[in-house]
Scaffold this motif. Structure first.
Motif: not given
Length: 1208
Positions: A661-683
């Motif tokens: 089994i060869l895990q050829f490629l994995e891509l990922g994005v962690h977006a906690d910063g953006i979520k926190e950026l918007f969460a307080g300003k857009i209920p």
């Protein structure tokens, strides 16, 4: 399948050697590689010699070899003959002429000594010869098993003894199990990151080997005397599942025994070990390469220069295979050679790039020392250093950890954050590879990463903790578990206060540990999963890791019980979707787990099966073919918290092949910063994406000065072959810098300004990237002493060349915004392309000769361009002029074939390589399954003087279902190309003109309003905003002066009134006698919440027509619904797809019943049955199709009753 056939003919005297006698033998060894079919080419090599064994002392004997003769074969069985290989015979005779000393006691050979200059290849052949003296005969037992040391290693042998009393002989048969040796001499390289899949191996093998020795032992006064000895070794290999096969036997004879009269002078000798086969220190040469390796430096320089020159204006497919030649030469260069070469190539950008990209394939300590020197000298850029280091660390065949450790302390490694991330992650990968071949793996190799993680925790450095945890995840050292627990809530006090990003990195660090220590990992992540006080993201990741440990049905039952009581719908939805994906899996690694998950589905589906895609989800796709032993799998993970903005998105792909089994490629994005950026300003963001949310988001993003600078908004990563190799944080500063550089107010300090100045002067840019993506080798000794090798190589050469020159009138003087009122003319030409070479070799591979079968595949992609572009933003005018192809331009091609090959180092340029299906060979009678297919199809666009053509050719020998390899074995060619259209008038250029309306197009808020209403299904009408004059005019013309224009013209109008919006589109053919047109009209009635569309085409838009009506309605106390009607009249047959609806709907799980419905009409009704599901009913002539409770991909909360009616 390909078969390797080895046969030894030897005449042996008694195995209990008498030091006062001389034993003379005749030896013949044969290796044949092919498919054993009379119409297919094979390669073979035959070695004959005579040798004497002369006693020096009771336990010391001398082997003297003479009359060496080597012959080779490359052709059709029974039609071709063996040919003498005179130069190779001379080379081997010279080495064989030197005496070999060995120790022999109690039937066992313990020490082999040769002159210092004898090659390892010759010593291994000697091992094969001497191996016949080592046989254990028990006269008291007829069947017995022993574990013995032989050329294949320490392996189990099964003996059968039959006694012939009349002839006073014993017939001894020895079968050696070489697949389960206690200490195998076989060697794997390049597979550390592709773990074995034992369940896949149960379904079939790609390599099957058998070894059989037969002896006739005659009783004499001195003991047993071997009067006949025969060995046969067969290997069946296929890139897919091996099935079937047969063998043929050859005879063997012997002998002369005499008294010793003269002693042999052996001279200085050195120990070469026992009978076990020994590989070269740096392995054997690359099997598809056989070149003279003397004086490598000038040859390397010449190849670097030639490859760089050949790939400037194209990807030279004819030279791409020379990449392996260059790698082979680099691998024999000394450490001093590498420094010498660097001095000569570093001053030339092209030569420097080629050298750095390929020197990393020197897979031992030399490359680390070379890169260490570069890091300390600082004479490479951070970008060059990062690329070189990550490849070098992951391609090492020997893992010198102590040398690699130095990179963590070199100041240059920390000169840029991205480079430092690469160094740390690459070191973690190196530790993982080291531990694959070292058991037990010392904790000292991972200690620097443990210290880094502990230091980051004590100093509360978030980035430092995340990086160290990811590196520990790469290393997957069992001793790191104790450190990882320091970052997990429930195990260490205060860990719950750590950022979620840090905690998630700690959880994901267990992924590779899941296979090394599954029980401990299961206990840890299960404990995290059941803690409902933890963040949802941590619990979801824990569940993901838990399933990667391949838990038992009991653990799956525990997960099911937890989910039945789960209150967090994000955790419930994600975990349920993980189980659901595995339940449907067909790959061998999920074979048992899939059964357990299917049981869980029956328990969980009634409660969780309705959850929509607004919750966290995993989507799993896979397939596997038992005959091919090949499959792929892909996963998409989307983790959310309270809001609709995902906190983490991951995409992962695996390849399942030949039991690994060869895990050829994995891509990922962690977006906690953006979520926190918007969460307080857009209920409202916690509920759904409304129109107000969109407007607020745009405002926040546009106010880039206030973006947070203290933490990353996004973290992106990439895993290659299961190892995280790339980690980058995107901060507010980065976004600010980019926005500022491209803003209209940016001036001469902007990097964009400088690029524009360069383009006005005329600029060019060139980039190449040669890369050995994959090198996997399996080397197994044979009873001849020759190594049979199965190797796979995959190399890529990428190239991009671009030239550009612009004229700007007036040119900008102060800021970029001045470009908006300038005329811009740009000419550019260039080329982008990639060549991919794939090789599979099976056969004998030594530093002196190669005999085997090669599969060669080449994939070429090429995109040349040349065009002029004119832009006037102020006038909304855009024009592009392209030159049509005057010659055949191949955009994409695939070529593959299988060859029988022979090479030897004495005549490297006179190699023999013959297609297994030779062009001149007649088809074998009685084999009607031979076939050859040729295909060519072109689509002409004569107006533009261009044609697109597809060519395909395939030739196969036999299509036999029980032999999967035969589906692919043969010649294959496919190409996709542009060429001048036949019979068309010469076209000087193709011109595309775009003119936009002078007034403004729909505003951002209007477009968002429209989008929101369409996708949230809350609209009373689909709204369109534009001007009463042409919105856009597009012309695509073929110009060939003085002839008149030919081509097509499209115009779009928007004619709004207070009550109604009208959009009209007309596409017409340009030409005096042309009357073909497309006429489209969209009418939106605002007051009655309805819309109509009418599409006509053909001669003057009269041949075919389609009409559409869309209306909305809301009835009190009724469920929200959509009603669609489709009516059709005259339509081309290709558009009548109604006949496929029943079959497609059946596959999708719809129910059907026969009803007499209106002819030429399809009616679709969609009713929102709940906030998360909807019902659908489709009526077509003679049939009604329906399904209830379909999960909705969007949130239906607040959905208003909407009625869509479409008439076509």
């Amino acid at each position: 399948m390909w078969r390797l056939y080895l046969c030894l003919l030897v005449a042996l005297a008694e195995p209990f050697l008498n030091s006062k006698k001389t034993y003379e033998y005749k030896y013949e060894g044969l290796v044949r590689v092919g498919r054993e079919l009379p119409d297919l080419v094979e390669s073979a090599l035959k070695l004959r010699c005579t040798f004497k064994i002369i006693g020096e002392s009771p336990q010391t004997f001398v082997l003297q070899i003479s009359n060496v003769d080597v012959e080779d074969f490359n052709g059709l069985p029974r039609k071709s003959v063996f040919s003498p290989s005179q130069k190779l015979t001379k080379r081997l005779s010279a080495e064989f002429s030197q005496p070999v000393v060995f120790e022999f006691s109690k039937g066992q050979i313990s020490d082999i000594r040769t002159a210092p200059g004898v090659s390892n290849t010759v010593v291994n052949i000697v091992r094969g010869i001497l191996g016949f003296l080592q046989v254990t005969v028990k006269t008291t037992q007829s069947i017995y098993e022993l574990v013995e040391l032989g050329i294949h290693g320490v392996c189990q042998s099964s003996y059968t003894v039959e006694e012939d009393n009349n002839a006073k002989e014993l017939k001894v048969t020895q079968m050696v199990d070489i697949t389960n040796c206690q200490q195998p001499a076989a060697l794997y390289r390049g597979m550390a990151l592709a773990p074995e899949d034992k369940l896949s191996k149960q379904r079939g093998e790609s390599v099957v080997s058998t070894v059989k020795h037969t002896y006739t032992v005659k009783s004499t006064a001195d003991g047993g005397l071997i009067t006949k000895a025969f060995a046969q070794e067969r290997q069946y290999f296929s890139p897919f599942n091996v099935k079937g096969g047969n063998s043929r036997m050859l005879a063997l004879y012997l002998l002369k025994v005499s008294d010793t009269t003269d002693k042999i002078v052996t001279g200085q000798v050195q120990s070469r070990g026992n009978l076990m086969y020994r590989t070269e220190k740096d392995l054997n040469p690359i099997p598809v390469v056989m070149i003279n390796l003397n004086e490598p430096v000038p040859k390397i320089l010449d190849l670097v220069k030639r490859l760089a020159q050949a790939n400037i204006y194209q990807v030279d497919s004819s030279s791409s295979t020379e990449v392996l030649n260059l790698i082979q030469l680099l691998r024999v260069a000394t450490r001093e050679n590498l420094d010498q070469l660097w001095k000569q190539v570093s001053g030339n950008d092209e030569h420097r790039r080629w050298f750095l990209d390929l020197v990393v394939e020197v897979t031992d300590e030399r490359i680390l020392k070379f890169l260490e020197t570069r890091f300390k000298a600082g004479d490479i850029t951070a970008n060059e250093a990062g690329q070189a280091l990550v490849v070098a660390f992951n391609h090492l065949s020997a893992v010198p950890v102590s040398v690699a450790l130095e990179f963590l302390s070199i100041p240059f490694s920390k000169s840029q954050p991205l480079l430092w991330n690469t160094v740390v992650l690459a070191y973690g990968s190196l530790v993982y590879r080291y531990c694959v071949y070292t058991d037990p793996c010392p904790v000292t190799v991972v200690q620097p990463l443990l210290d880094m993680a502990t230091s980051g925790l004590s100093k509360n450095l978030e980035e430092g903790m995340v990086l160290a945890l990811k590196a520990l995840g790469n290393a997957a050292h069992p001793s790191s578990i104790k450190t990882l627990l320091k970052f997990l809530p429930g195990y260490t006090s205060g860990a719950e206060k750590l950022p979620t990003r840090v905690q998630s990195a700690a959880v994901l660090a267990f992924r590779l540990l899941a296979s090394r220590d599954p029980h401990n990992v299961q206990d840890i992540v299960l404990n995290l999963f059941v803690q409902r006080t933890l963040p949802a993201e941590i619990r979801m990741l824990a569940c993901m890791v838990l399933l990667e440990t391949k838990p038992s049905i009991a653990l799956i039952s525990v997960i099911s019980e937890v989910l039945l009581e789960e209150t967090d719908l994000q955790v419930a939805s994600f975990s349920y979707s993980l189980l659901k994906g595995i339940a449907k899996s067909c790959t061998p690694d999920n074979q048992h787990l899939s059964t357990a998950c299917n049981i869980a589905m029956k328990i969980l589906t009634p409660k969780l099966g309705h959850l929509s895609y607004r919750y966290s989800k995993n989507m799993h796709f896979d397939w596997f073919h038992d005959d091919f032993l090949f499959g792929t799998s892909a996963d998409i993970y989307m983790l959310k918290n309270e809001s609709l903005i995902p906190t983490k998105v991951m995409l992962k792909g695996k390849i399942h092949f030949i039991g690994r089994i060869l895990q050829f490629l994995e891509l990922g994005v962690h977006a906690d910063g953006i979520k926190e950026l918007f969460a307080g300003k857009i209920p409202q963001l916690k509920k759904d994406l409304g129109i107000t949310d969109f407007a607020t988001i745009m405002k926040i993003l546009s106010d880039w000065q206030n973006l947070p600078k203290d933490r990353p908004l996004l973290t992106a990563y990439a895993r290659i072959f299961g190892q995280e190799a790339f980690l980058m944080d995107v901060s507010g500063d980065s976004i600010q810098s980019i926005i500022k550089s491209f803003s209209a107010s940016a001036g001469k300090e902007s990097m964009v300004w400088q690029k524009i100045q360069d383009v006005q002067k005329g600029t060019s840019w060139h980039w190449t990237k040669p890369h050995l993506v994959y090198e996997a080798r399996f080397i197994q000794p044979t009873c001849l002493g020759l190594p049979v090798e199965i190797s796979k190589y995959y190399s890529i050469v990428n190239a991009v060349t671009m030239k550009a020159k612009a004229e700007i009138n007036p040119p900008p003087k102060e800021h970029l915004g001045e470009l908006l009122s300038s005329d811009i003319s740009l000419h550019t030409d260039g080329f982008a392309g990639v060549t991919k070479d794939h090789f599979v070799f099976h056969g004998i591979n030594t530093d002196l000769f190669q005999c085997g079968v090669e599969l060669k595949s080449k994939i070429i992609s090429a995109l040349p361009w040349a065009f002029d572009l004119k832009i006037n933003i102020k006038e909304h005018k855009y024009e592009m002029n392209l030159t049509p192809s005057k010659t055949v331009t191949e955009l994409f091609s695939v070529n593959s074939d299988v060859f029988a090959v022979l090479r030897n180092i004495e005549d490297p340029s006179l190699f023999k390589i013959t297609p297994m299906m030779p062009e001149t060979a007649d088809s074998q009678q009685g084999l009607p399954l031979d076939s050859e297919v040729k295909f060519r199809q072109c689509a002409d666009a004569k107006i533009y003087g261009t044609a697109v053509c597809i060519e395909a050719e395939a030739k196969r020998a036999h299509y036999l279902h029980e032999y999967p390899l035969y589906y692919f074995l043969g010649r294959t060619r496919f190409s996709y190309q542009l060429e001048p259209a036949k019979g068309a008038k010469p076209i000087e250029k193709i011109q595309i003109q775009v003119t936009a309306g002078r007034k403004h197009s729909p505003g951002v808020s209007e477009m968002m309003n429209l989008t929101h209403r369409v996708f949230k299904l809350r609209i009373n009408v689909r709204e369109f905003y534009a001007t009463p004059e042409p919105v856009v005019t597009v012309k695509a013309l073929g110009l060939s002066p003085p002839a008149k224009l030919l081509g097509y013209e499209g115009v779009a109008f928007n004619l709004p009134t207070a009550q109604r919006d009208n959009i009209e589109i007309i596409v017409s053919e340009v030409g005096e006698e042309a009357n073909w047109k497309i006429c489209a009209n969209v009418n939106v009635d605002k007051s009655h919440s309805s819309a109509k569309a009418h599409l006509r085409w053909g001669a003057e838009c009269q041949t075919y027509d389609v009409s559409m009506r869309v209306s909305t309605a809301c009835q009190p106390e009724s469920k929200p619904s959509i009603h669609t009607k489709i009516n059709w009249g005259a339509l081309p047959s290709v558009f009548i797809m109604i006949e496929y609806v029943p079959g497609i709907s059946y596959i999708m799980g719809f129910y059907q019943k026969y009803e007499k419905n209106q002819e030429r009409q399809a009616a679709v009704t969609v009713v929102a049955s709940s906030p998360e599901t909807f019902d659908m009913r489709v009526k077509i002539p003679e049939r009604t199709i329906y399904k209830k409770a379909i999960p909705s991909p969007i949130d239906l909360v607040g959905f208003e009753a909407v009625n869509f009616t479409m008439s076509i």
